[in-house]
Design an enzyme around this catalytic site. Structure first.
Site, mmCIF file in Angstrom:
data_model
loop_
_atom_site.group_PDB
_atom_site.id
_atom_site.type_symbol
_atom_site.label_atom_id
_atom_site.label_comp_id
_atom_site.label_asym_id
_atom_site.label_seq_id
_atom_site.Cartn_x
_atom_site.Cartn_y
_atom_site.Cartn_z
ATOM 1 N N ASP A 191 0.845 -1.196 0.000
ATOM 2 C CA ASP A 191 0.000 0.000 0.000
ATOM 3 C C ASP A 191 0.879 1.243 0.000
ATOM 4 O O ASP A 191 2.086 1.164 0.132
ATOM 5 C CB ASP A 191 -0.893 -0.002 1.249
ATOM 6 N N ASP B 192 0.692 3.583 2.334
ATOM 7 C CA ASP B 192 0.495 4.163 3.651
ATOM 8 C C ASP B 192 -0.714 5.097 3.560
ATOM 9 O O ASP B 192 -1.759 4.674 3.055
ATOM 10 C CB ASP B 192 1.771 4.848 4.139
#
Length: 291
Positions: A209, A211
């Site tokens: 991802d 973040d």
């Protein structure tokens, strides 16, 4: 030493390894308690492996409660010569998208309250951490990943946070300003302890991802992480297959970084002042220097 025995610490999503020969599972204990789970012994391309799921089967252990000292000590007791850490992480850079792998070469440790050392009162040691990973194992893993067609960056700085919550956006932006590349919750104090145990350590950070710093994407959540994690795990197993195929054709000699003898110049307490009980406990990870 001529035989590689590779310890594999599997992070989120990696709870077992496929294709191993001569498999056996063993419970073990150490002076620092029991590791996260049973150790799985096996071979891949004839290379002995010892696999340990960092969070335990079923992902039972949160980052702050992982028995890091017991995990490293258990792998040392099992005869591992080197450790390869495989971890999920968030990206703090646009050019490190989900699905990308990063070979960590530096750390900034923001964890709190975790036991960071095997040593302590009765026997003090200060190991160098300027170069916290093994350059040889990192290079070999990176080469195996790229040969397997995995998008991989051979260097990067890992920000170790405490968790278990994900970052606030302000924190995420701050870490980007610091020049961090990826963020995770588990590589520290693991890398520190591996160094004290004189075990060359390398870390593959698998991006799941961005973040929470990007305004144009959803903030990180478990569902999104799990979706990317499944694909990353398949790639990690391909990398490991290629790495062990390479190691199978190499005789293992001490690495170029001097990690296998780092305690020769790290223990500051002279022999006459050492606590015998502490020395006995440390024999598991430092028996070479106390012999």
């Amino acid at each position: 030493m001529t035989q590689w025995t590779l310890g594999i610490i599997g992070g989120s999503g990696l709870y077992e390894l496929d294709g191993l020969a001569n498999i056996r599972r063993e419970a073990t204990t150490t002076p620092w308690g029991e590791p996260s789970d049973l150790l799985t012994f096996g071979e891949l391309h004839g290379v002995p492996l010892v696999f340990l799921p960092r969070h335990g089967q079923g992902h039972r252990l949160p980052p702050s409660n992982i028995p890091y000292r017991a995990n490293i000590a258990a792998l040392k007791q099992a005869g591992c010569t080197d450790i390869l850490s495989i971890s999920a992480c968030g990206s703090l850079r646009e050019d490190l998208p989900p699905g990308h792998f990063v070979m960590v070469d530096q750390y900034v440790d923001r964890t709190e309250g975790r036991e960071r050392s095997f040593f302590g009162p009765g026997c003090v040691a200060h190991v160098p951490m300027a170069k916290p990973v093994c350059s040889r194992l990192s290079r070999l893993a990176a080469e195996a990943g790229m040969a397997a067609g995995i998008a991989l960056t051979p260097r990067g700085t890992y920000l170790a946070m405490e968790g278990p919550q994900f970052s606030t956006r302000a924190e995420s932006e701050l870490y980007r300003q610091w020049g961090m590349d990826v963020i995770g919750m588990t590589n520290m104090p693991e890398a520190r302890l591996a160094r004290e145990a004189e075990l060359p350590y390398a870390s593959i950070a698998m991006v799941t991802d961005y973040d929470c710093w990007r305004d144009d994407t959803h903030s990180v959540d478990v569902a999104l992480v799990l979706e990317v994690m499944r694909a990353n795990t398949v790639k990690a197993k391909r990398l490991l297959d290629g790495l062990t195929a390479t190691l199978a054709g190499q005789t293992r000699v001490p690495g170029p970084d001097g990690i296998e003898a780092v305690l020769d110049s790290a223990i500051i307490t002279p022999p006459g002042a050492r606590d015998p009980a502490m020395v006995a406990r440390l024999a598991v990870i430092a028996g070479r220097v106390f012999a």
